[in-house]
Design a protein around this motif. Structure first.
Motif, PDB file in Angstrom:
ATOM      1  N   GLN A  21     -15.481  43.729 115.420  1.00 57.80           N
ATOM      2  CA  GLN A  21     -16.422  43.698 114.370  1.00 57.80           C
ATOM      3  C   GLN A  21     -16.340  42.302 113.593  1.00 57.80           C
ATOM      4  N   ASP A  22     -17.456  42.064 112.805  1.00 54.02           N
ATOM      5  CA  ASP A  22     -17.494  40.722 112.161  1.00 54.02           C
ATOM      6  C   ASP A  22     -17.613  41.370 110.577  1.00 54.02           C
ATOM      7  N   ILE A  23     -17.097  40.316 109.860  1.00 57.31           N
ATOM      8  CA  ILE A  23     -17.115  40.619 108.573  1.00 57.31           C
ATOM      9  C   ILE A  23     -17.606  39.063 107.949  1.00 57.31           C
ATOM     10  N   LYS A  24     -18.295  39.273 106.773  1.00 51.59           N
ATOM     11  CA  LYS A  24     -19.008  37.934 106.200  1.00 51.59           C
ATOM     12  C   LYS A  24     -18.241  37.898 104.759  1.00 51.59           C
ATOM     13  N   ARG A  25     -18.003  36.513 104.342  1.00 56.20           N
ATOM     14  CA  ARG A  25     -17.487  36.375 103.045  1.00 56.20           C
ATOM     15  C   ARG A  25     -18.248  37.137 101.915  1.00 56.20           C
ATOM     16  N   THR A  26     -17.629  37.579 101.054  1.00 57.25           N
ATOM     17  CA  THR A  26     -18.628  38.320 100.158  1.00 57.25           C
ATOM     18  C   THR A  26     -17.998  37.969  98.646  1.00 57.25           C
ATOM     19  N   GLU A  69      -6.608  30.545 106.331  1.00 55.01           N
ATOM     20  CA  GLU A  69      -7.884  30.810 105.690  1.00 55.01           C
ATOM     21  C   GLU A  69      -8.453  32.041 106.359  1.00 55.01           C
ATOM     22  N   SER A  70      -8.889  33.139 105.102  1.00 61.26           N
ATOM     23  CA  SER A  70      -9.585  33.949 105.608  1.00 61.26           C
ATOM     24  C   SER A  70     -10.861  34.407 104.960  1.00 61.26           C
ATOM     25  N   VAL A  71     -11.857  35.092 105.485  1.00 57.64           N
ATOM     26  CA  VAL A  71     -12.990  35.628 104.544  1.00 57.64           C
ATOM     27  C   VAL A  71     -12.622  37.126 104.286  1.00 57.64           C
ATOM     28  N   PHE A  72     -13.259  37.723 103.227  1.00 60.07           N
ATOM     29  CA  PHE A  72     -12.930  38.893 102.947  1.00 60.07           C
ATOM     30  C   PHE A  72     -13.831  39.783 102.134  1.00 60.07           C
ATOM     31  N   GLN A  73     -13.771  41.010 102.301  1.00 57.22           N
ATOM     32  CA  GLN A  73     -14.657  41.915 101.547  1.00 57.22           C
ATOM     33  C   GLN A  73     -13.784  42.751 100.869  1.00 57.22           C
ATOM     34  N   TYR A  77     -14.641  48.175  92.783  1.00 58.56           N
ATOM     35  CA  TYR A  77     -13.710  49.055  91.898  1.00 58.56           C
ATOM     36  C   TYR A  77     -12.877  49.902  92.717  1.00 58.56           C
ATOM     37  N   PRO A  78     -11.976  50.443  92.216  1.00 57.67           N
ATOM     38  CA  PRO A  78     -10.910  51.396  93.002  1.00 57.67           C
ATOM     39  C   PRO A  78     -11.962  52.704  93.442  1.00 57.67           C
ATOM     40  N   SER A  79     -11.334  53.343  94.456  1.00 56.38           N
ATOM     41  CA  SER A  79     -12.003  54.460  94.820  1.00 56.38           C
ATOM     42  C   SER A  79     -11.238  55.475  93.924  1.00 56.38           C
ATOM     43  N   ALA A  80     -11.763  56.976  94.055  1.00 54.03           N
ATOM     44  CA  ALA A  80     -11.321  58.058  93.481  1.00 54.03           C
ATOM     45  C   ALA A  80      -9.997  58.382  93.298  1.00 54.03           C
ATOM     46  N   ARG A  81      -9.433  57.895  94.665  1.00 51.49           N
ATOM     47  CA  ARG A  81      -7.984  57.937  94.651  1.00 51.49           C
ATOM     48  C   ARG A  81      -7.039  56.801  94.056  1.00 51.49           C
ATOM     49  N   GLY A  82      -7.965  55.787  93.692  1.00 51.33           N
ATOM     50  CA  GLY A  82      -7.285  54.707  93.151  1.00 51.33           C
ATOM     51  C   GLY A  82      -7.013  53.285  93.598  1.00 51.33           C
ATOM     52  N   PHE A  83      -7.500  53.398  94.858  1.00 51.23           N
ATOM     53  CA  PHE A  83      -7.470  52.168  95.856  1.00 51.23           C
ATOM     54  C   PHE A  83      -8.606  51.216  95.963  1.00 51.23           C
ATOM     55  N   TYR A  84      -8.285  50.117  96.187  1.00 50.18           N
ATOM     56  CA  TYR A  84      -9.495  49.394  96.647  1.00 50.18           C
ATOM     57  C   TYR A  84      -9.354  48.841  97.977  1.00 50.18           C
ATOM     58  N   LYS A  85     -10.433  48.923  98.688  1.00 48.40           N
ATOM     59  CA  LYS A  85     -10.780  48.662 100.209  1.00 48.40           C
ATOM     60  C   LYS A  85     -10.699  47.257 100.368  1.00 48.40           C
ATOM     61  N   TRP A  86      -9.722  46.856 101.323  1.00 45.54           N
ATOM     62  CA  TRP A  86      -9.878  45.379 101.568  1.00 45.54           C
ATOM     63  C   TRP A  86     -10.213  44.798 103.090  1.00 45.54           C
ATOM     64  N   VAL A  87     -11.350  44.289 103.469  1.00 45.72           N
ATOM     65  CA  VAL A  87     -11.214  43.921 104.868  1.00 45.72           C
ATOM     66  C   VAL A  87     -11.265  42.388 104.857  1.00 45.72           C
ATOM     67  N   ASP A  88     -10.322  42.022 105.847  1.00 43.81           N
ATOM     68  CA  ASP A  88      -9.931  40.554 105.794  1.00 43.81           C
ATOM     69  C   ASP A  88      -9.979  40.053 107.251  1.00 43.81           C
ATOM     70  N   LYS A  89     -10.885  38.830 107.518  1.00 46.65           N
ATOM     71  CA  LYS A  89     -10.934  38.288 108.906  1.00 46.65           C
ATOM     72  C   LYS A  89     -10.228  36.810 108.806  1.00 46.65           C
ATOM     73  N   ILE A  90      -9.254  36.538 109.659  1.00 41.59           N
ATOM     74  CA  ILE A  90      -8.574  34.995 109.557  1.00 41.59           C
ATOM     75  C   ILE A  90      -9.753  34.164 110.076  1.00 41.59           C
ATOM     76  N   ILE A  91     -10.100  32.847 109.578  1.00 39.03           N
ATOM     77  CA  ILE A  91     -10.966  32.188 110.238  1.00 39.03           C
ATOM     78  C   ILE A  91     -10.483  30.868 110.749  1.00 39.03           C
ATOM     79  N   ASP A 108      -8.784  37.514 113.890  1.00 41.32           N
ATOM     80  CA  ASP A 108      -8.297  38.846 113.716  1.00 41.32           C
ATOM     81  C   ASP A 108      -8.749  39.561 112.380  1.00 41.32           C
ATOM     82  N   ILE A 109      -9.123  40.835 112.436  1.00 37.28           N
ATOM     83  CA  ILE A 109      -9.676  41.468 111.228  1.00 37.28           C
ATOM     84  C   ILE A 109      -8.604  42.740 110.691  1.00 37.28           C
ATOM     85  N   ALA A 110      -8.501  42.792 109.456  1.00 37.49           N
ATOM     86  CA  ALA A 110      -7.430  43.907 109.246  1.00 37.49           C
ATOM     87  C   ALA A 110      -8.127  44.466 107.858  1.00 37.49           C
TER      88      ALA A 110
END
Length: 144
Positions: A21-26, A69-73, A77-91, A108-110
């Protein structure tokens, strides 16, 4: 609870999606608590990794001789469980090896989840929104 785990677990914790998949820098708000420089010591490799998350949605990573260098989303705010979701793509990267002797593939996307310590000075990087597969602590640094 903040604990340090082996870099092999780090690699397992990073849910890699390859080129699926692709992600865009946010861009994110300047007051986001995860912006800035973060460092994890990897004594088993006599090495460290440094992440610099910028408000424009880009990240610079230093790991051993590798600089990437990466772009990420990242969630605002953290989820109800207290975690931030992080999507990162090496450019891009400098073609050198990281702390483990590997090279991070461009494209690579993680997907990972960050649990920020209440005082904002440390976080754990987890494979899921739980503490079963996490590495850390990543410790806040002065900007790099």
């Amino acid at each position: 609870m903040i604990r340090t785990m082996l870099i092999g677990t780090l690699m397992a914790a990073c849910t890699s999606l390859g080129f699926a998949q692709d992600i865009k820098r946010t861009p994110i708000r300047p007051s986001h608590p995860l912006l800035g420089a973060w460092k994890i010591e990897l004594p088993e490799f006599a090495c460290y990794e440094m992440y610099n998350l910028r408000a424009n949605g880009t990240k610079r990573t230093i790991s051993g001789k590798e600089v990437s260098e990466s772009v990420f989303q990242i969630s605002a705010y953290p989820s109800a469980r207290g975690f931030y979701k992080w999507v990162d793509k090496i450019i891009k990267h400098n073609g050198q090896v990281d702390c483990t002797g590997d090279k991070s593939p461009v494209g690579d996307i993680a997907i990972n989840y960050i649990l920020l310590h209440p005082d904002g000075t440390q976080f754990l990087l987890c494979a899921e929104e739980n503490l079963n597969e996490c590495i850390g602590p990543f410790v806040r640094q002065e900007s790099i």
